[in-house]
Each structure stands twice: as C-alpha cells, then as structure tokens.
Design a protein around this motif. Structure first.
Motif, PDB file in Angstrom:
ATOM      1  N   MET A 196      16.853   5.215  -1.605  1.00  0.00           N
ATOM      2  CA  MET A 196      16.670   6.259  -1.894  1.00  0.00           C
ATOM      3  C   MET A 196      17.911   6.862  -2.701  1.00  0.00           C
ATOM      4  SD  MET A 196      13.656   8.495  -1.175  1.00  0.00           S
ATOM      5  CE  MET A 196      13.563   8.486   1.079  1.00  0.00           C
ATOM      6  N   ARG A 197      18.105   7.153  -3.549  1.00  0.00           N
ATOM      7  CA  ARG A 197      19.497   7.745  -4.264  1.00  0.00           C
ATOM      8  C   ARG A 197      19.579   9.155  -4.310  1.00  0.00           C
ATOM      9  NH1 ARG A 197      18.944   5.829 -10.077  1.00  0.00           N
ATOM     10  NH2 ARG A 197      17.432   8.074 -10.213  1.00  0.00           N
ATOM     11  N   ASP A 198      18.394   9.317  -4.484  1.00  0.00           N
ATOM     12  CA  ASP A 198      19.078  11.137  -3.514  1.00  0.00           C
ATOM     13  C   ASP A 198      17.491  11.896  -3.190  1.00  0.00           C
ATOM     14  OD1 ASP A 198      17.380  12.142  -6.264  1.00  0.00           O
ATOM     15  OD2 ASP A 198      19.279  10.837  -7.247  1.00  0.00           O
ATOM     16  N   SER A 199      17.736  13.161  -3.249  1.00  0.00           N
ATOM     17  CA  SER A 199      16.247  13.412  -2.075  1.00  0.00           C
ATOM     18  C   SER A 199      15.503  14.010  -3.064  1.00  0.00           C
ATOM     19  CB  SER A 199      16.686  15.232  -1.367  1.00  0.00           C
ATOM     20  OG  SER A 199      17.357  15.944  -2.491  1.00  0.00           O
ATOM     21  N   GLY A 200      13.918  13.304  -2.922  1.00  0.00           N
ATOM     22  CA  GLY A 200      13.284  14.059  -3.630  1.00  0.00           C
ATOM     23  C   GLY A 200      12.795  12.706  -4.395  1.00  0.00           C
ATOM     24  N   THR A 201      13.517  11.882  -4.712  1.00  0.00           N
ATOM     25  CA  THR A 201      13.176  10.699  -5.495  1.00  0.00           C
ATOM     26  C   THR A 201      12.754   9.539  -4.314  1.00  0.00           C
ATOM     27  OG1 THR A 201      15.277   9.559  -5.428  1.00  0.00           O
ATOM     28  CG2 THR A 201      14.343  10.748  -7.467  1.00  0.00           C
ATOM     29  N   ALA A 202      11.761   8.613  -4.516  1.00  0.00           N
ATOM     30  CA  ALA A 202      11.156   7.739  -4.130  1.00  0.00           C
ATOM     31  C   ALA A 202      11.435   6.221  -4.575  1.00  0.00           C
ATOM     32  CB  ALA A 202       9.503   7.863  -3.439  1.00  0.00           C
ATOM     33  N   THR A 203      12.138   5.273  -3.772  1.00  0.00           N
ATOM     34  CA  THR A 203      11.975   3.510  -4.649  1.00  0.00           C
ATOM     35  C   THR A 203      11.163   3.039  -3.639  1.00  0.00           C
ATOM     36  OG1 THR A 203      14.515   3.836  -4.207  1.00  0.00           O
ATOM     37  CG2 THR A 203      13.587   2.212  -4.679  1.00  0.00           C
ATOM     38  N   LEU A 204      10.502   2.951  -4.717  1.00  0.00           N
ATOM     39  CA  LEU A 204       9.125   2.135  -4.840  1.00  0.00           C
ATOM     40  C   LEU A 204       9.517   0.298  -5.623  1.00  0.00           C
ATOM     41  CD1 LEU A 204       6.141   3.935  -6.460  1.00  0.00           C
ATOM     42  CD2 LEU A 204       7.384   3.822  -3.720  1.00  0.00           C
ATOM     43  N   SER A 205       8.635  -1.006  -4.850  1.00  0.00           N
ATOM     44  CA  SER A 205       9.399  -1.905  -5.803  1.00  0.00           C
ATOM     45  C   SER A 205       7.673  -1.975  -6.113  1.00  0.00           C
ATOM     46  CB  SER A 205       8.947  -2.957  -4.587  1.00  0.00           C
ATOM     47  OG  SER A 205      10.594  -3.035  -3.700  1.00  0.00           O
ATOM     48  N   LEU A 206       7.391  -2.742  -7.859  1.00  0.00           N
ATOM     49  CA  LEU A 206       7.019  -2.650  -8.399  1.00  0.00           C
ATOM     50  C   LEU A 206       6.509  -3.998  -8.389  1.00  0.00           C
ATOM     51  CD1 LEU A 206       6.858  -0.160 -11.149  1.00  0.00           C
ATOM     52  CD2 LEU A 206       5.822   0.031  -8.289  1.00  0.00           C
ATOM     53  N   VAL A 207       5.109  -5.138  -8.316  1.00  0.00           N
ATOM     54  CA  VAL A 207       4.767  -6.236  -9.015  1.00  0.00           C
ATOM     55  C   VAL A 207       3.627  -6.645  -9.773  1.00  0.00           C
ATOM     56  CG1 VAL A 207       4.321  -8.495  -7.768  1.00  0.00           C
ATOM     57  CG2 VAL A 207       5.269  -6.441  -6.443  1.00  0.00           C
ATOM     58  N   TYR A 208       4.166  -7.169 -10.710  1.00  0.00           N
ATOM     59  CA  TYR A 208       2.978  -7.475 -12.065  1.00  0.00           C
ATOM     60  C   TYR A 208       2.739  -8.984 -12.039  1.00  0.00           C
ATOM     61  CZ  TYR A 208       5.686  -3.051 -13.719  1.00  0.00           C
ATOM     62  OH  TYR A 208       6.485  -1.693 -13.073  1.00  0.00           O
ATOM     63  N   LEU A 209       1.435  -8.806 -11.798  1.00  0.00           N
ATOM     64  CA  LEU A 209       0.825 -10.657 -11.805  1.00  0.00           C
ATOM     65  C   LEU A 209       0.001 -10.656 -13.200  1.00  0.00           C
ATOM     66  CD1 LEU A 209      -0.151  -9.821  -7.942  1.00  0.00           C
ATOM     67  CD2 LEU A 209       1.448 -11.567  -8.820  1.00  0.00           C
ATOM     68  N   ALA A 210       0.140 -12.328 -13.668  1.00  0.00           N
ATOM     69  CA  ALA A 210      -0.988 -13.016 -14.228  1.00  0.00           C
ATOM     70  C   ALA A 210      -0.648 -11.981 -15.622  1.00  0.00           C
ATOM     71  CB  ALA A 210      -2.468 -12.683 -13.759  1.00  0.00           C
ATOM     72  N   ARG A 211      -1.828 -11.432 -16.531  1.00  0.00           N
ATOM     73  CA  ARG A 211      -1.446 -11.624 -18.058  1.00  0.00           C
ATOM     74  C   ARG A 211      -0.664 -10.181 -18.009  1.00  0.00           C
ATOM     75  NH1 ARG A 211      -5.917  -8.144 -19.149  1.00  0.00           N
ATOM     76  NH2 ARG A 211      -5.385  -6.125 -18.785  1.00  0.00           N
ATOM     77  N   LEU A 212      -0.072  -9.198 -16.899  1.00  0.00           N
ATOM     78  CA  LEU A 212       0.539  -7.995 -16.882  1.00  0.00           C
ATOM     79  C   LEU A 212       1.755  -8.642 -16.214  1.00  0.00           C
ATOM     80  CD1 LEU A 212      -1.771  -5.202 -15.396  1.00  0.00           C
ATOM     81  CD2 LEU A 212      -1.594  -5.401 -17.183  1.00  0.00           C
ATOM     82  N   ARG A 213       2.131  -9.474 -16.271  1.00  0.00           N
ATOM     83  CA  ARG A 213       3.226 -10.068 -16.052  1.00  0.00           C
ATOM     84  C   ARG A 213       4.308  -9.780 -17.359  1.00  0.00           C
ATOM     85  NH1 ARG A 213       2.901 -14.392 -13.260  1.00  0.00           N
ATOM     86  NH2 ARG A 213       3.071 -15.016 -15.423  1.00  0.00           N
ATOM     87  N   GLU A 214       3.723 -11.081 -18.192  1.00  0.00           N
ATOM     88  CA  GLU A 214       3.369 -11.427 -19.778  1.00  0.00           C
ATOM     89  C   GLU A 214       3.233 -10.124 -20.069  1.00  0.00           C
ATOM     90  OE1 GLU A 214       1.117 -14.394 -21.301  1.00  0.00           O
ATOM     91  OE2 GLU A 214       1.919 -15.950 -18.693  1.00  0.00           O
ATOM     92  N   ALA A 215       2.724  -9.620 -20.132  1.00  0.00           N
ATOM     93  CA  ALA A 215       3.092  -8.123 -21.194  1.00  0.00           C
ATOM     94  C   ALA A 215       3.850  -7.006 -21.313  1.00  0.00           C
ATOM     95  CB  ALA A 215       1.447  -7.094 -20.418  1.00  0.00           C
TER      96      ALA A 215
END
Lengths: 156, 91
Positions: free
Chosen positions: B1-20
């Motif tokens: 996390m860079r600063d308090s209050g924000t959260a870092t997430l790993s987002l994954v996109y698959l199949a049609r959404l990865r292409e979009a």
C-alpha cells in the motif's frame, strides 16, 4: 482423488483402469466423456480453444468432487479437463466415478459434470467461417446444475 | 500500500473480459470505500468504457476472490486477487 488440467489427450481406458484396479470394493464405474462438436449454434466449428483460470480451476474441481463424495457413497472420482487448441471429435473432458453399486456412480458422475459446467472456470472460443467467437453460457446448463439443489436429490 | 486508506488489489480478467479490457491483470490501488465485490465492480465501471459497458448492472459477470466464487457482499481486503470473468463454458 485426481483432478487434472492438461493440454494433451487422455486414454479413457487407461484412466478408468487406474481409478478402480487397486480397490476391490468397487463394483461399478461410471464415466462421462465430453467431445468437440463440429456444429454449435448453427455455425460450423473448425477449431476450439479452451482457456482456464490456473489456481482456481483445480480448487473448483476438487470442491465439486468433495461435494459429490459428501452426497453419495462413492469410492473415488477422477476429472481430467483439457485446455488449449482442440478440433472437432477431440476429447475435452473425462469424469470417472467408482462405487460399490451403479446408482451412486451414475448419479455422482452426472452431478460432477453438471456442476463443472456451471462452476469450474473454463471458457470456449470457437473458430467459425464467420470468425472467432466466445461460446455463450447456456441457461439449460444452469437448470441442470440447479436440480441437484432440490430437496430430494435425483438418483440419491 | 502506498498510503493509509488505499488498498492494493490484484485484478485478473479472463476470456472475453480480458479481450475487452485489453489486459490479463493489473495491480490497482482502490479508495477506502471499496470494501466489497459489489463496490469494487461499481468503482471499476465508473472508470468509463470498456469497464462501464462490460461491468454494467445486469451484465452477466462472475467474480472470484482468492479463487473462490463470490457474491456482491463478499469482502475484498488489501492483497486479495479478484478475478472478473463471463459465465463459464467448460465441459
């Protein structure tokens, strides 16, 4: 309880033999093999590419097999699902179930493939004369999975 | 996390959404209000297209948190892997 995701083909006879031959309590083996059709939704299919979500796929398949084991008195179960490029008539998926008696094996096998089709993270993309397209999920697959949630489990 | 209050997430996109979305994954800092699958989806949709179209309410999108299917009320925490994908079509 083997669950495998692989690009290479599988030998149904060899896999089912390995599943049952060390367990002498087994009196029934039920299997489902899914294959690539040459026609889907009125378009001819030249090739199909199967994609999955590594990490989640194995976890989801194992959870489905565990669910089947909690519902029926089965000895063991096997799921092999291929990914990558496939052609019409190629094998896609094998579900094998062993039990003492046929009823449990049939029911658990059908349950596993019904749940796999709605819960395991695989996606099919077809190459047709009109171009590539992602296969759309079918309502009939949701219906097939939903009937296992009914109070009286079919075949159970 | 860079600063308090924000959260870092790993987002994954698959199949049609990865292409979009033109990406298979991204690491993203989200604001404090984004604490559930539902608020994350709405926040991503607010980035504009293509997220707005693909993640609009009513579009069939499945979401998994740390490899488990999750509904809109499920919590997301810093470091979670959150995957977005269309209804599955294996078997």
């Amino acid at each position: 309880m083997p669950v495998r995701v692989q690009t290479e083909d599988f030998d149904v006879g060899r896999e089912l033999a390995a599943l049952r031959e060390t367990d002498r309590s087994v009196g029934a083996v039920a299997a489902f093999v899914g294959t690539v059709r040459d026609v889907n939704d009125d378009a001819s299919v030249a090739t199909m590419t199967l994609e999955h979500y590594p990490g989640m796929t194995e976890k989801a398949l194992a959870a489905i097999v565990d669910d089947a084991k909690s519902r029926w008195a089965i000895a063991d179960a096997l799921v092999i699902h291929r990914v990558g490029a496939l052609k019409p008539a190629d094998q896609i998926v094998l579900v094998g179930v062993t039990s003492a008696h046929r009823r449990e094996a049939f029911a658990a096998c059908e349950f596993i493939i019904d749940y796999l089709k709605t819960r395991a993270p695989f996606w099919k993309k077809e190459e047709t004369p009109e171009g590539a397209r992602w296969v759309e999920a079918r309502v009939s697959d949701d219906d097939a999975a939903a009937r296992w949630r009914a109070p009286s489990v079919p075949g159970g | 996390m860079r600063d308090s209050g924000t959260a870092t997430l790993s987002l994954v996109y698959l199949a049609r959404l990865r292409e979009a979305f033109g990406a298979a994954s991204e690491r993203l800092d989200v604001p404090p209000g984004v604490t559930t699958v539902g608020t994350l989806r709405a926040w991503l949709a607010a980035r504009g297209d293509p997220w707005a179209t693909e993640l609009a309410p009513g579009r069939a999108v499945r979401i998994a948190v740390n490899h488990d299917l999750a509904d809109a009320d499920a919590l997301v925490r810093p470091g979670d892997e959150v995957a977005f994908f269309p209804p599955v079509t294996g078997g």
